[in-house]
Design an enzyme around this catalytic site. Structure first.
Site, PDB file in Angstrom:
ATOM      1  N   GLY A  29      -5.485  -7.760   4.943  1.00 53.93           N
ATOM      2  CA  GLY A  29      -6.692  -6.940   4.932  1.00 53.93           C
ATOM      3  C   GLY A  29      -6.619  -5.860   3.879  1.00 53.93           C
ATOM      4  N   ASN A  30      -7.524  -4.906   3.950  1.00 56.08           N
ATOM      5  CA  ASN A  30      -7.546  -3.800   2.986  1.00 56.08           C
ATOM      6  C   ASN A  30      -7.939  -2.513   3.694  1.00 56.08           C
ATOM      7  OD1 ASN A  30     -10.578  -3.367   2.681  1.00 56.08           O
ATOM      8  ND2 ASN A  30     -10.398  -5.555   2.267  1.00 56.08           N
ATOM      9  N   ARG A  31      -7.896  -1.406   2.958  1.00 57.40           N
ATOM     10  CA  ARG A  31      -8.077  -0.082   3.562  1.00 57.40           C
ATOM     11  C   ARG A  31      -9.524   0.385   3.665  1.00 57.40           C
ATOM     12  NH1 ARG A  31      -3.218   2.238   4.103  1.00 57.40           N
ATOM     13  NH2 ARG A  31      -1.560   1.517   2.704  1.00 57.40           N
ATOM     14  N   SER A  32     -10.473  -0.456   3.354  1.00 56.41           N
ATOM     15  CA  SER A  32     -11.865  -0.004   3.409  1.00 56.41           C
ATOM     16  C   SER A  32     -12.247   0.351   4.851  1.00 56.41           C
ATOM     17  CB  SER A  32     -12.795  -1.093   2.885  1.00 56.41           C
ATOM     18  OG  SER A  32     -14.127  -0.651   2.970  1.00 56.41           O
TER      19      SER A  32
END
Ligand code: C5P
Length: 227
Positions: A29-32
């Site tokens: 995933g990512n930090r958004s």
């Protein structure tokens, strides 16, 4: 906002970050956080639009008064946005979409074996949803986002212009991340580019005021006014 310049307009906003499963318990995933996308949805609603938020793993609450479709993977986000875009006047792709996903999803939890020194993951490219929307027949105004870590302003604009041309969107909001700004923050700083790469506006401040700045440009485009 007292303005009702988006009354009767159908606005679709993607927010958050997609997650690509590796096995039943893990994902890439990512930090958004979804904050900027949710702010755009709320601001569009306040300006009279009928808003659908496509929400990918939000770390913030859902906006009031908007339709919400929850998704997790890039494939789910694509299915939802392609469906919603058919009836939209504007599609704002604020979500951070994974460029790659695991080539295979393990049916059971991936386990380490004694003596394993490492693990290699094979990834495959995801479709570029925005580029595919732009390449297919569509009526909606397409607004893309780009997160850049480049510190130099001119370079940001150059990269943004190239990305806008490559994706074929109408507007691109270039967002500086890694300047103590960007993901998960309450403040943001953006440069808004139009087709051809011209800078239409620069905005900094709360994600809500940046949202209104983006929607000022969107409203002018929908109204057919020259920028
Ligand atoms: O290429 P890059 O990831 O920087 O582009 C960001 C923009 O493209 C965002 O608007 C994002 O939502 C969209 N995007 C997409 N599909 C992808 C990757 C990004 O629609 N696979």
């Amino acid at each position: 906002s007292a303005r009702h310049d988006l009354a009767g307009r159908r606005v679709v906003v993607t927010a958050g970050g997609t997650r690509e499963p590796l096995d039943p318990v893990r994902f890439l995933g990512n930090r958004s956080s979804g904050k900027q996308g949710v702010a755009i949805a709320e601001a569009a609603r306040a300006r009279g639009a009928e808003v659908t938020l496509i929400a990918a793993n939000l770390e913030v609450g859902e906006p009031v008064g908007c339709g919400v479709r929850a998704v997790s993977t890039t494939a789910e986000l694509q299915e939802a946005v392609v469906d919603e875009a058919r009836r939209a006047d504007v599609v704002v792709m604020a979500a951070a979409v994974a460029d790659f996903r695991p080539a295979a999803v393990s049916e059971s939890k991936i386990k380490k074996q004694p003596g394993d020194a490492g693990l290699t993951l094979e990834l495959v490219r995801n479709p570029d949803i925005l580029a595919e929307l732009a390449a297919a027949p569509h009526d909606a105004l397409l607004v893309g986002f780009a997160a850049e870590t480049e510190p130099d302003d001119e370079r940001i604009v150059e990269l943004g212009a190239a990305k806008l041309a490559a994706k074929g969107a109408d507007l691109l909001v270039v967002n500086r991340v890694g300047w103590n700004e960007g993901f998960a923050r309450d403040e943001n700083r953006v440069v808004i580019l139009e087709r051809g790469g011209a800078v239409v506006d620069r905005r900094s401040g709360s994600k809500m005021s940046v949202a209104d700045g983006i929607l000022d440009v969107v409203a002018r485009h929908l109204g057919g006014d020259p920028l």
